[in-house]
Scaffold this active site. Structure first.
Site, mmCIF file in Angstrom:
data_model
loop_
_atom_site.group_PDB
_atom_site.id
_atom_site.type_symbol
_atom_site.label_atom_id
_atom_site.label_comp_id
_atom_site.label_asym_id
_atom_site.label_seq_id
_atom_site.Cartn_x
_atom_site.Cartn_y
_atom_site.Cartn_z
ATOM 1 C CG HIS A 4 -12.337 1.582 4.678
ATOM 2 N ND1 HIS A 4 -11.428 0.117 3.218
ATOM 3 C CD2 HIS A 4 -11.364 1.199 5.182
ATOM 4 C CE1 HIS A 4 -10.665 -0.396 3.867
ATOM 5 N NE2 HIS A 4 -10.445 1.025 5.442
ATOM 6 C CG ASP A 21 -10.724 -3.050 1.626
ATOM 7 O OD1 ASP A 21 -9.167 -2.802 2.631
ATOM 8 O OD2 ASP A 21 -11.152 -1.742 1.425
ATOM 9 C CG ASP A 44 -14.854 -0.604 0.167
ATOM 10 O OD1 ASP A 44 -14.907 -1.859 -0.048
ATOM 11 O OD2 ASP A 44 -13.822 -0.603 1.062
ATOM 12 C CB CYS A 70 -10.250 2.071 1.143
ATOM 13 S SG CYS A 70 -11.392 1.613 0.025
ATOM 14 C CB SER A 98 -0.729 -0.007 1.590
ATOM 15 O OG SER A 98 -1.869 -1.019 1.403
#
Length: 636
Positions: free
Chosen positions: A377, A366, A351, A390, A327
């Site tokens: 999220h 996720d 999400d 996310c 990430s």
């Protein structure tokens, strides 16, 4: 009747005697003339030739190796110096029975087969006659005393004093500075024998190798008169060697120590860069090794232990290790999405905890799926997508942009290239593309590949140095200052392997501000309208006396199949996720940019973020490093 005896012919005998005298005298004259002629030939006609040969036996030209230049850190602390060493050497031409001499020295000093074999190899690659060959390095006082007792019985064997390379900080700096090694057969074939006359070592890795020409110096010579046993009787001529240049690096020894202590013995790497200059402030790769072991030759058993270790201490993870960034790539993806117009600051998604490509069955989940009991999220904009990391947001963004545009934007930040000026061995990672996949694997590029790239997984590979560099570019709001080790003492050499980058100047200031403020929320309190904090706030965000921008990352080591859940506890330790954390601070006037990787460490925010804060605290606040590592090298 008695036979009458014949009378002697005195006249004939006189003539015969005279002839013999003449013949003998003639032979004496002929041989005398031949001898005189030979003397004339040798002493007059061949005088220059034999005078030279006589001088060769009596007079020697001996090389005087230069003193290697010193290496300092930015605060004047010695990272590499030279220390005296007494070596036992042999001049083979002055030894009548080499086998007997070696057997005697072995019995006296306990050389061992390995030492003798190494000596024989060095003798074979010797570059000139009457050049002494080292047999044993670093003699002790007891060794010297034992040899001195029988020195008269060992013509051609002598004790010589030399300066050898020394690394006072040992393992602490090995991957930042590099090291010298003994000249081997391959080196001897390619090196200039005049430039390296009398020199037994050469920079083999890192800065020692790259700045070899400056550090080496210029060889000197002395013309000496010697006796029949090879001992120097008189110095006839003397030309001093010129020492190598002393150089200063951007490296900060105390910051390096703070980084090592923060790792607490775990495998991993840390790179810290000064955004204003590009100077590399710290370069840590753990575990490491003591470079002093290699200076005069490491024994096979010790080397095998380093080479075969499962922890690969000889491997410089900072510049050679290529990992998925996880990430940590998301701020760059966000910038690319804003500039390309595929998202705006206000664009949001809902999400659900997973993403699915149109017409496909596979779910790309996720990280929050398991934590939230199968949920996501909720409503997410780009800012929240960064500070809450996310995945679903970036899955969709990656598919919108496509791999070609993603490649173009990531390349602007140095991915897929070596951008450091004076570390040519640094790996360039892998920025995958359609063309690469077709050539490397014979397969087309699929949208699923793009989905994985969106969160720094799949085929995308980076080094810790590359991520620290990208973080410095963000800190500079797009201004490129290429990473470098050298600070002063020599002209900065730009490696032919280094790619010179243009500033990332097409990004509007408001986009930089938006992304950087989103990264601040990773560390400091997030958007309270959502009732959530950034991923790293709970671990490092309290009581930070400066503003830090950061991004956590977690990169899977093993693939998790569709429908399976990732469970750290069920995996072998070396199959668990790598932990990343990138940061720079202060946000307004950045002084340091850091990339932290902890192999198989788990969550980036939980494990790597505290390491990053410890390093930044030390650099900005002057906190003294504490722990087991020591600045003078080694561990207590």
């Amino acid at each position: 009747m008695v036979e009458q005896l014949a009378l002697k012919d005195h006249t004939w005998e006189a003539k015969m005697f005279f002839r013999r005298i003449v013949l003998g005298f003639s032979l004496v004259i002929v041989f005398t003339m031949a001898l005189v002629g030979r003397f004339f030939f040798l002493q007059i006609i061949q005088y220059d030739f034999y005078a030279t040969r006589s001088d060769d036996n009596r007079i020697q030209v001996q090389p005087l190796p230069p003193i290697r230049g010193l290496i300092y850190d930015r605060n004047g602390k010695l990272l590499a110096d030279n220390v005296p060493s007494f070596n036992l050497t042999i001049t083979p031409e002055r030894v009548s029975d080499m086998g007997e001499t070696l057997r005697y020295l072995d019995a006296t000093l306990g050389l061992g087969d390995e030492t003798i074999e190494a000596f024989e190899k060095r003798t074979k690659r010797r570059r000139r006659p009457f050049e002494s060959v080292p047999l044993k390095y670093r003699l002790t006082q007891d060794d010297i005393a034992l040899f001195s007792v029988d020195r008269h019985r060992l013509p051609g064997v002598q004790v010589e004093a030399h300066l050898i390379r020394n690394y006072p900080k040992g393992e602490l700096m090995v991957h930042a500075v590099g090291s010298v090694r003994r000249i081997n057969d391959d080196d001897a074939r390619r090196l200039d024998s005049i430039v390296y006359a009398g020199t037994n070592h050469i920079g083999k890795i890192g800065i020692e190798r790259f700045y070899e020409a400056d550090l080496l110096g210029t060889v000197g010579y002395q013309q000496v008169e010697i006796d029949a046993r090879g001992q120097i009787m008189k110095v006839l001529e003397f030309n001093l060697p010129l020492p190598g240049k002393n150089i200063t690096l951007h490296i900060d020894s105390k910051l390096q120590l703070a980084a090592v202590n923060a790792l607490e013995g775990r495998r991993g790497s840390i790179v810290a860069i000064e955004p204003e200059t590009g100077g590399i402030l710290a370069m840590v790769s753990k575990p490491g090794y003591d470079p002093n072991l290699f200076v005069t030759g490491i024994d096979h058993q010790t080397y095998a232990g380093l080479r075969d270790s499962i922890n690969i201490p000889l491997f410089n993870r900072a510049i050679l290790g290529q990992y998925q960034p996880g990430s940590t790539i998301k701020p760059l993806m966000g910038l690319a999405g804003l500039v390309s117009g595929h998202v705006t600051e206000d664009f949001t998604i809902d999400d659900p905890g997973w993403f699915r490509l149109p017409g496909a069955e596979r779910l790309y989940r996720d990280w929050n799926w398991r934590v939230s009991g199968g949920g996501g999220h909720g409503r997410v904009d780009l800012r929240k997508a960064i500070y809450r990391s996310c995945n679903v947001y970036f899955y969709g963004l990656a598919v919108k942009m496509g791999i070609d545009r993603i490649d173009d934007y990531l390349a602007l930040f140095g991915f897929g290239a070596n951008t450091v000026l004076d570390l040519p061995e640094a790996k360039k990672g892998l920025l995958p593309s359609r063309k690469w996949k077709e050539e490397a694997r014979g397969l087309p590029w699929y949208q699923g590949d793009t989905v994985n790239i969106g969160i720094g997984q799949g085929d995308l590979l980076v080094t810790p140095l590359q991520l620290a560099t990208a973080m410095a570019v963000i800190a500079n709001r797009g201004k490129w200052v290429h990473p470098r080790m050298l600070k002063s003492g020599s002209d900065l050499i730009e490696s032919s392997n280094a790619i010179i980058m243009d500033d990332v100047d097409m990004i509007p200031a408001r986009y930089w501000d938006y992304i950087v403020s989103s990264m601040e929320m990773v560390v400091h309190r997030g958007n309270q309208s959502y009732g959530e904090n950034g991923t790293a706030w709970a671990y490092i965000g309290q009581n930070v006396p400066y503003r830090m921008a950061g991004k956590s990352g977690t990169a899977q080591v093993v693939e998790i199949k569709q429908g399976e859940e990732y469970d750290d506890e069920s995996l072998d330790e070396r199959q668990r996720k790598h932990a990343w954390f990138l940061a720079f601070a202060p946000v307004k006037k950045p002084k340091i940019a850091v990339a932290v990787l902890i192999e198989n460490g788990g969550g980036g925010s939980e494990v790597a973020a505290p390491v990053a804060r410890a390093i930044i605290d030390h650099h900005l606040l002057g906190a003294d490093p504490i722990g087991v590592a020591t600045l003078d090298g080694g561990y207590e």
